[in-house]
Motif scaffolding. Structure first.
Motif, PDB file in Angstrom:
ATOM      1  N   ALA A 195      59.956  -0.278  52.974  1.00  0.00           N
ATOM      2  CA  ALA A 195      59.401  -1.703  52.984  1.00  0.00           C
ATOM      3  C   ALA A 195      60.064  -2.650  52.373  1.00  0.00           C
ATOM      4  O   ALA A 195      60.048  -3.891  52.601  1.00  0.00           O
ATOM      5  CB  ALA A 195      58.037  -1.584  52.412  1.00  0.00           C
ATOM      6  N   LEU A 196      61.146  -2.337  51.440  1.00  0.00           N
ATOM      7  CA  LEU A 196      61.865  -3.174  50.753  1.00  0.00           C
ATOM      8  C   LEU A 196      63.154  -3.795  51.466  1.00  0.00           C
ATOM      9  O   LEU A 196      63.904  -4.594  51.086  1.00  0.00           O
ATOM     10  CB  LEU A 196      62.517  -2.696  49.505  1.00  0.00           C
ATOM     11  CG  LEU A 196      61.357  -2.122  48.399  1.00  0.00           C
ATOM     12  CD1 LEU A 196      61.677  -1.322  47.290  1.00  0.00           C
ATOM     13  CD2 LEU A 196      60.631  -3.369  47.864  1.00  0.00           C
ATOM     14  N   ASP A 235      64.287  -6.282  57.866  1.00  0.00           N
ATOM     15  CA  ASP A 235      65.101  -7.584  58.115  1.00  0.00           C
ATOM     16  C   ASP A 235      63.751  -8.616  58.226  1.00  0.00           C
ATOM     17  O   ASP A 235      62.581  -8.494  58.088  1.00  0.00           O
ATOM     18  CB  ASP A 235      65.802  -7.565  59.708  1.00  0.00           C
ATOM     19  CG  ASP A 235      64.856  -7.499  60.860  1.00  0.00           C
ATOM     20  OD1 ASP A 235      63.719  -7.626  60.900  1.00  0.00           O
ATOM     21  OD2 ASP A 235      65.694  -7.109  61.617  1.00  0.00           O
ATOM     22  N   ILE A 236      64.290 -10.074  58.534  1.00  0.00           N
ATOM     23  CA  ILE A 236      63.342 -10.930  58.521  1.00  0.00           C
ATOM     24  C   ILE A 236      62.240 -10.905  59.541  1.00  0.00           C
ATOM     25  O   ILE A 236      61.120 -11.680  59.239  1.00  0.00           O
ATOM     26  CB  ILE A 236      64.240 -12.478  58.517  1.00  0.00           C
ATOM     27  CG1 ILE A 236      63.209 -13.747  57.984  1.00  0.00           C
ATOM     28  CG2 ILE A 236      64.515 -12.573  60.059  1.00  0.00           C
ATOM     29  CD1 ILE A 236      63.135 -13.476  56.658  1.00  0.00           C
ATOM     30  N   TRP A 237      62.122 -10.315  60.485  1.00  0.00           N
ATOM     31  CA  TRP A 237      61.424 -10.006  61.609  1.00  0.00           C
ATOM     32  C   TRP A 237      60.463  -8.746  61.184  1.00  0.00           C
ATOM     33  O   TRP A 237      59.574  -8.577  62.092  1.00  0.00           O
ATOM     34  CB  TRP A 237      61.948  -9.931  63.030  1.00  0.00           C
ATOM     35  CG  TRP A 237      62.585 -11.031  63.249  1.00  0.00           C
ATOM     36  CD1 TRP A 237      62.080 -12.220  63.833  1.00  0.00           C
ATOM     37  CD2 TRP A 237      63.925 -11.254  63.334  1.00  0.00           C
ATOM     38  NE1 TRP A 237      62.809 -13.126  63.971  1.00  0.00           N
ATOM     39  CE2 TRP A 237      64.167 -12.626  63.963  1.00  0.00           C
ATOM     40  CE3 TRP A 237      65.044 -10.572  62.975  1.00  0.00           C
ATOM     41  CZ2 TRP A 237      65.749 -13.342  63.869  1.00  0.00           C
ATOM     42  CZ3 TRP A 237      66.505 -11.202  62.969  1.00  0.00           C
ATOM     43  CH2 TRP A 237      66.505 -12.492  63.650  1.00  0.00           C
ATOM     44  N   GLY A 238      60.953  -8.161  60.217  1.00  0.00           N
ATOM     45  CA  GLY A 238      59.922  -6.936  59.622  1.00  0.00           C
ATOM     46  C   GLY A 238      60.278  -5.573  60.415  1.00  0.00           C
ATOM     47  O   GLY A 238      59.423  -4.640  60.302  1.00  0.00           O
ATOM     48  N   ARG A 239      61.501  -5.529  60.961  1.00  0.00           N
ATOM     49  CA  ARG A 239      62.045  -4.446  61.585  1.00  0.00           C
ATOM     50  C   ARG A 239      62.873  -3.542  60.505  1.00  0.00           C
ATOM     51  O   ARG A 239      63.464  -4.017  59.722  1.00  0.00           O
ATOM     52  CB  ARG A 239      62.674  -4.672  62.702  1.00  0.00           C
ATOM     53  CG  ARG A 239      62.122  -5.794  63.753  1.00  0.00           C
ATOM     54  CD  ARG A 239      63.093  -5.976  64.785  1.00  0.00           C
ATOM     55  NE  ARG A 239      64.375  -6.747  64.190  1.00  0.00           N
ATOM     56  CZ  ARG A 239      65.296  -7.367  65.136  1.00  0.00           C
ATOM     57  NH1 ARG A 239      65.052  -7.353  66.343  1.00  0.00           N
ATOM     58  NH2 ARG A 239      66.169  -7.545  64.744  1.00  0.00           N
ATOM     59  N   ASP A 240      62.728  -2.141  60.745  1.00  0.00           N
ATOM     60  CA  ASP A 240      63.509  -1.322  59.899  1.00  0.00           C
ATOM     61  C   ASP A 240      64.862  -1.479  60.039  1.00  0.00           C
ATOM     62  O   ASP A 240      65.386  -1.882  61.178  1.00  0.00           O
ATOM     63  CB  ASP A 240      63.341   0.076  60.416  1.00  0.00           C
ATOM     64  CG  ASP A 240      61.981   0.871  59.806  1.00  0.00           C
ATOM     65  OD1 ASP A 240      61.408   0.420  58.542  1.00  0.00           O
ATOM     66  OD2 ASP A 240      61.161   1.663  60.505  1.00  0.00           O
ATOM     67  N   VAL A 241      65.761  -1.431  59.185  1.00  0.00           N
ATOM     68  CA  VAL A 241      67.331  -1.595  59.253  1.00  0.00           C
ATOM     69  C   VAL A 241      67.718  -0.282  58.944  1.00  0.00           C
ATOM     70  O   VAL A 241      68.048   0.291  57.766  1.00  0.00           O
ATOM     71  CB  VAL A 241      67.680  -2.670  58.124  1.00  0.00           C
ATOM     72  CG1 VAL A 241      69.216  -2.768  58.236  1.00  0.00           C
ATOM     73  CG2 VAL A 241      67.104  -4.069  58.322  1.00  0.00           C
TER      74      VAL A 241
END
Length: 460
Positions: A57-58, A61-67
Motif C-alpha cells: 500500500a506504500l 502509483d497515483i492511480w492506486g495500482r500496484d507497481v
C-alpha cells in the motif's frame, strides 16, 4: 533511530463518546492516505496494538495500482506490515457526516523500527543524522491550493468556484485581497477551526494570485516529523471542508495553464543542544553553518527534483514568469531564488526553500531538503557566488547556477542515479520511488492529449 516517544501510551476515544468509526491510515509514496474504517468497538484494539496493512500500500502509483517493479507486491506474497498510531494525531474528522475520528499511522518493520518504504520512516532516518550532531531542525510549511467548482466535465475539467461576483476575469489577480478572503469567510474559517481541533498549528491565511487560490501557513515546530504530519493533515482538512461546502480543493501544482501554480514553501532554522539558532550571525549574512546548508541544498537540488516536482503536471509550474524558481539559486530575501535566506531577525534567521509544488509528499520533500542541508554540513560546502544582477532572469543566472529539470524524465533519471539519494533515502527506497514514478511516466506516454489531436490529426 528516532521513534515517537509515547507510542506505549495508547490514544483513546473516551473523550469522544459520539464517535462511531475510526479512520486509520498511512501515507503512501505520493502522499495519498491508504487505510481502513474501523468500527468503534474495535478501535481500542487498533489504537493499542496497531493495524495490519499490506506493505504494498506504500508503493502504489497515483492511480492506486500496484507497481510490480517496486518489489513490495508481486513475487513477495504481498505480506502485511504493522502500522502503529502516530502520537497526537487522533482527533475528530468534523467535516464528515458520520461521527468519525481519524488517526495517522506509521508502518514498522519486524524490529519495531520505521519500515524502509514508509515515507515517514525516510524522514525519521534523516532526522537521526541531525540528532547525532546534537542539532534540531525547526520546520514550517506554507501550502497553496485552489478552490474549484465541484461541477466539472471533460471539456471543462477545472473552473473557479462560484461567487456573488460571478465568474473570474482572467486579467485579475487580487493577491492579498481582504475582500477575497471575505468571499469565502465561512469555508476558510471552518478550515481553521477543524485544523486546530486536530492539533494542526495553522497561522496566517491569505489570498494568492490565481482564481480561487489561497495559502495557509503553518507555525514552526522543532520536529520535522511533526511539521510533515501537520502538512499532510492540513491537506486532508482543506479538501474535506471544501467538499462539505459544495466545492473541491486541489493541491495540483498547475491546475490552470495560464494562471499561477501552487507551491509548498518550507522554512527551516537550526537549533543546537542549548537551543541557539546556529544560522544567526552578527553581520546579517548568515553563519558559516547556514552557508554550508545552502551549499548542500544548491548542489543536490537537481538530484532531488523528482521529489520536489513528483508529477507530470509539476513541471508546468517550473516555467518562466510563473513565480517559481528555474535555477538552483540562492540569495538574501529574494523570492525569485530557489533558496531564500531570511536574516533580518537574528533569532529567526532561517532558510526558505521555494522549489516544491503543493503536490509533493511532505515527508519526502522535507527529507530531501534536510538531506541537502546535512550534506552541506558534512562536506562544508560553500554555495556559488550570487550574481551581481538580481533580476532572476536566465542571463543573470545561467553562468552561475544549475538549470533545474524542466521535464519529468530528467528528474526521475537524476534521482535514480544519485549517490546522494542512495545515501540519505536508502538504495531500497531510491529503487522503489523511481519504479513508482517510471510506471506513472509510462502511463502518460501512452495517452495522446486533446491538444495533439487538435494540432496534428488533420494538419500533420
Amino acid at each position: 533511530m528516532i521513534v515517537d516517544q509515547k507510542l506505549s501510551i495508547a490514544p483513546s476515544l473516551t473523550q469522544w463518546p459520539e464517535i462511531e468509526v475510526l479512520e486509520a491510515f498511512v501515507i503512501d509514496v505520493n502522499g495519498v492516505a491508504r487505510g481502513k474504517w474501523i468500527p468503534r468497538d474495535r478501535a481500542a484494539e487498533v489504537l493499542q496494538k496497531g493495524m495490519a496493512l499490506p506493505r504494498s500500500a506504500l508503493a502504489l502509483d497515483i492511480w492506486g495500482r500496484d507497481v510490480d517493479e517496486a518489489g513490495l507486491a508481486t513475487g513477495t506474497g504481498d505480506p502485511d506490515g504493522l502500522c502503529m498510531p502516530v502520537e497526537g494525531t487522533l482527533a475528530p474528522a468534523t467535516w464528515l457526516d458520520r461521527p468519525t475520528a481519524q488517526i495517522l499511522m506509521t508502518m514498522r518493520d519486524s524490529r519495531g523500527q520505521p519500515f524502509y518504504a514508509d515515507p515517514r520512516g525516510v524522514l525519521s532516518r534523516i532526522c537521526d543524522r541531525f540528532a547525532a550532531l546534537d542539532l534540531r531542525p525547526v520546520v514550517a510549511a506554507e501550502l497553496e491550493f485552489y478552490l474549484i467548482d465541484a461541477t466539472r466535465s471533460a471539456t471543462d475539467p477545472v473552473r473557479p468556484p462560484k461567487s456573488r461576483a460571478g465568474r473570474w476575469q482572467g486579467w485579475q489577480t487580487q493577491v492579498l485581497s481582504v475582500s477575497e478572503l471575505h468571499e469565502f469567510e465561512g469555508l476558510l474559517s471552518e478550515i481553521t477551526r477543524c485544523a486546530r481541533l486536530q492539533g494542526i498549528p495553522v497561522d496566517a491565511t491569505l489570498r494568492e494570485n490565481g482564481p480561487g487560490q489561497y495559502e495557509i501557513n503553518l507555525k514552526h515546530v522543532a520536529d520535522p516529523l511533526k511539521a510533515a504530519d501537520h502538512a499532510v493533515l492540513l491537506k486532508r482538512v482543506v479538501k474535506g471542508v471544501a467538499h462539505r461546502n459544495g466545492l473541491d480543493a486541489t493541491f495540483m501544482a498547475k491546475p490552470y495553464g495560464d494562471c499561477e501554480g501552487s507551491g509548498m514553501h518550507v522554512h527551516i532554522s537550526m537549533l543546537d543542544k542549548a537551543g541557539r539558532n546556529i544560522f544567526a550571525s552578527e553581520d546579517g549574512k548568515g553563519s558559516a553553518a547556514m552557508l554550508h546548508a545552502v551549499g548542500g541544498l544548491v548542489s543536490t537540488m537537481g538530484e532531488s527534483m523528482a521529489v520536489f516536482a513528483p508529477h507530470a503536471n509539476s513541471y508546468r509550474r517550473l516555467t518562466p514568469g510563473a513565480h517559481a524558481p528555474l535555477y538552483a539559486s540562492w540569495d538574501y530575501d529574494n523570492r525569485t531564488a530557489a533558496v531564500r535566506l531570511i536574516t533580518a531577525s537574528k533569532s529567526a534567521s532561517r532558510i526558505e526553500h521555494r522549489v516544491c509544488g503543493a503536490d509533493v509528499n511532505p515527508y519526502l520533500a522535507i527529507a530531501a531538503i534536510l538531506a541537502g542541508m546535512h550534506h552541506g554540513f558534512a562536506n562544508e560546502l560553500a554555495p556559488p557566488p550570487i550574481p551581481a544582477a538580481k533580476s532572476g532572469l536566465p542571463e543573470d543566472l545561467e553562468d552561475v547556477f544549475e538549470r533545474l529539470s524542466s521535464n519529468w524524465d530528467d528528474g526521475i533519471e537524476a534521482f535514480e542515479e544519485s549517490d546522494f539519494i542512495a545515501n540519505y533515502f536508502g538504495a531500497d527506497y531510491q529503487r522503489l520511488y523511481a519504479a513508482c514514478k517510471k510506471q506513472e511516466l509510462d502511463e502518460f506516454r501512452q495517452r495522446v492529449t486533446d491538444v495533439e489531436y487538435d494540432a496534428y490529426l488533420r494538419n500533420a
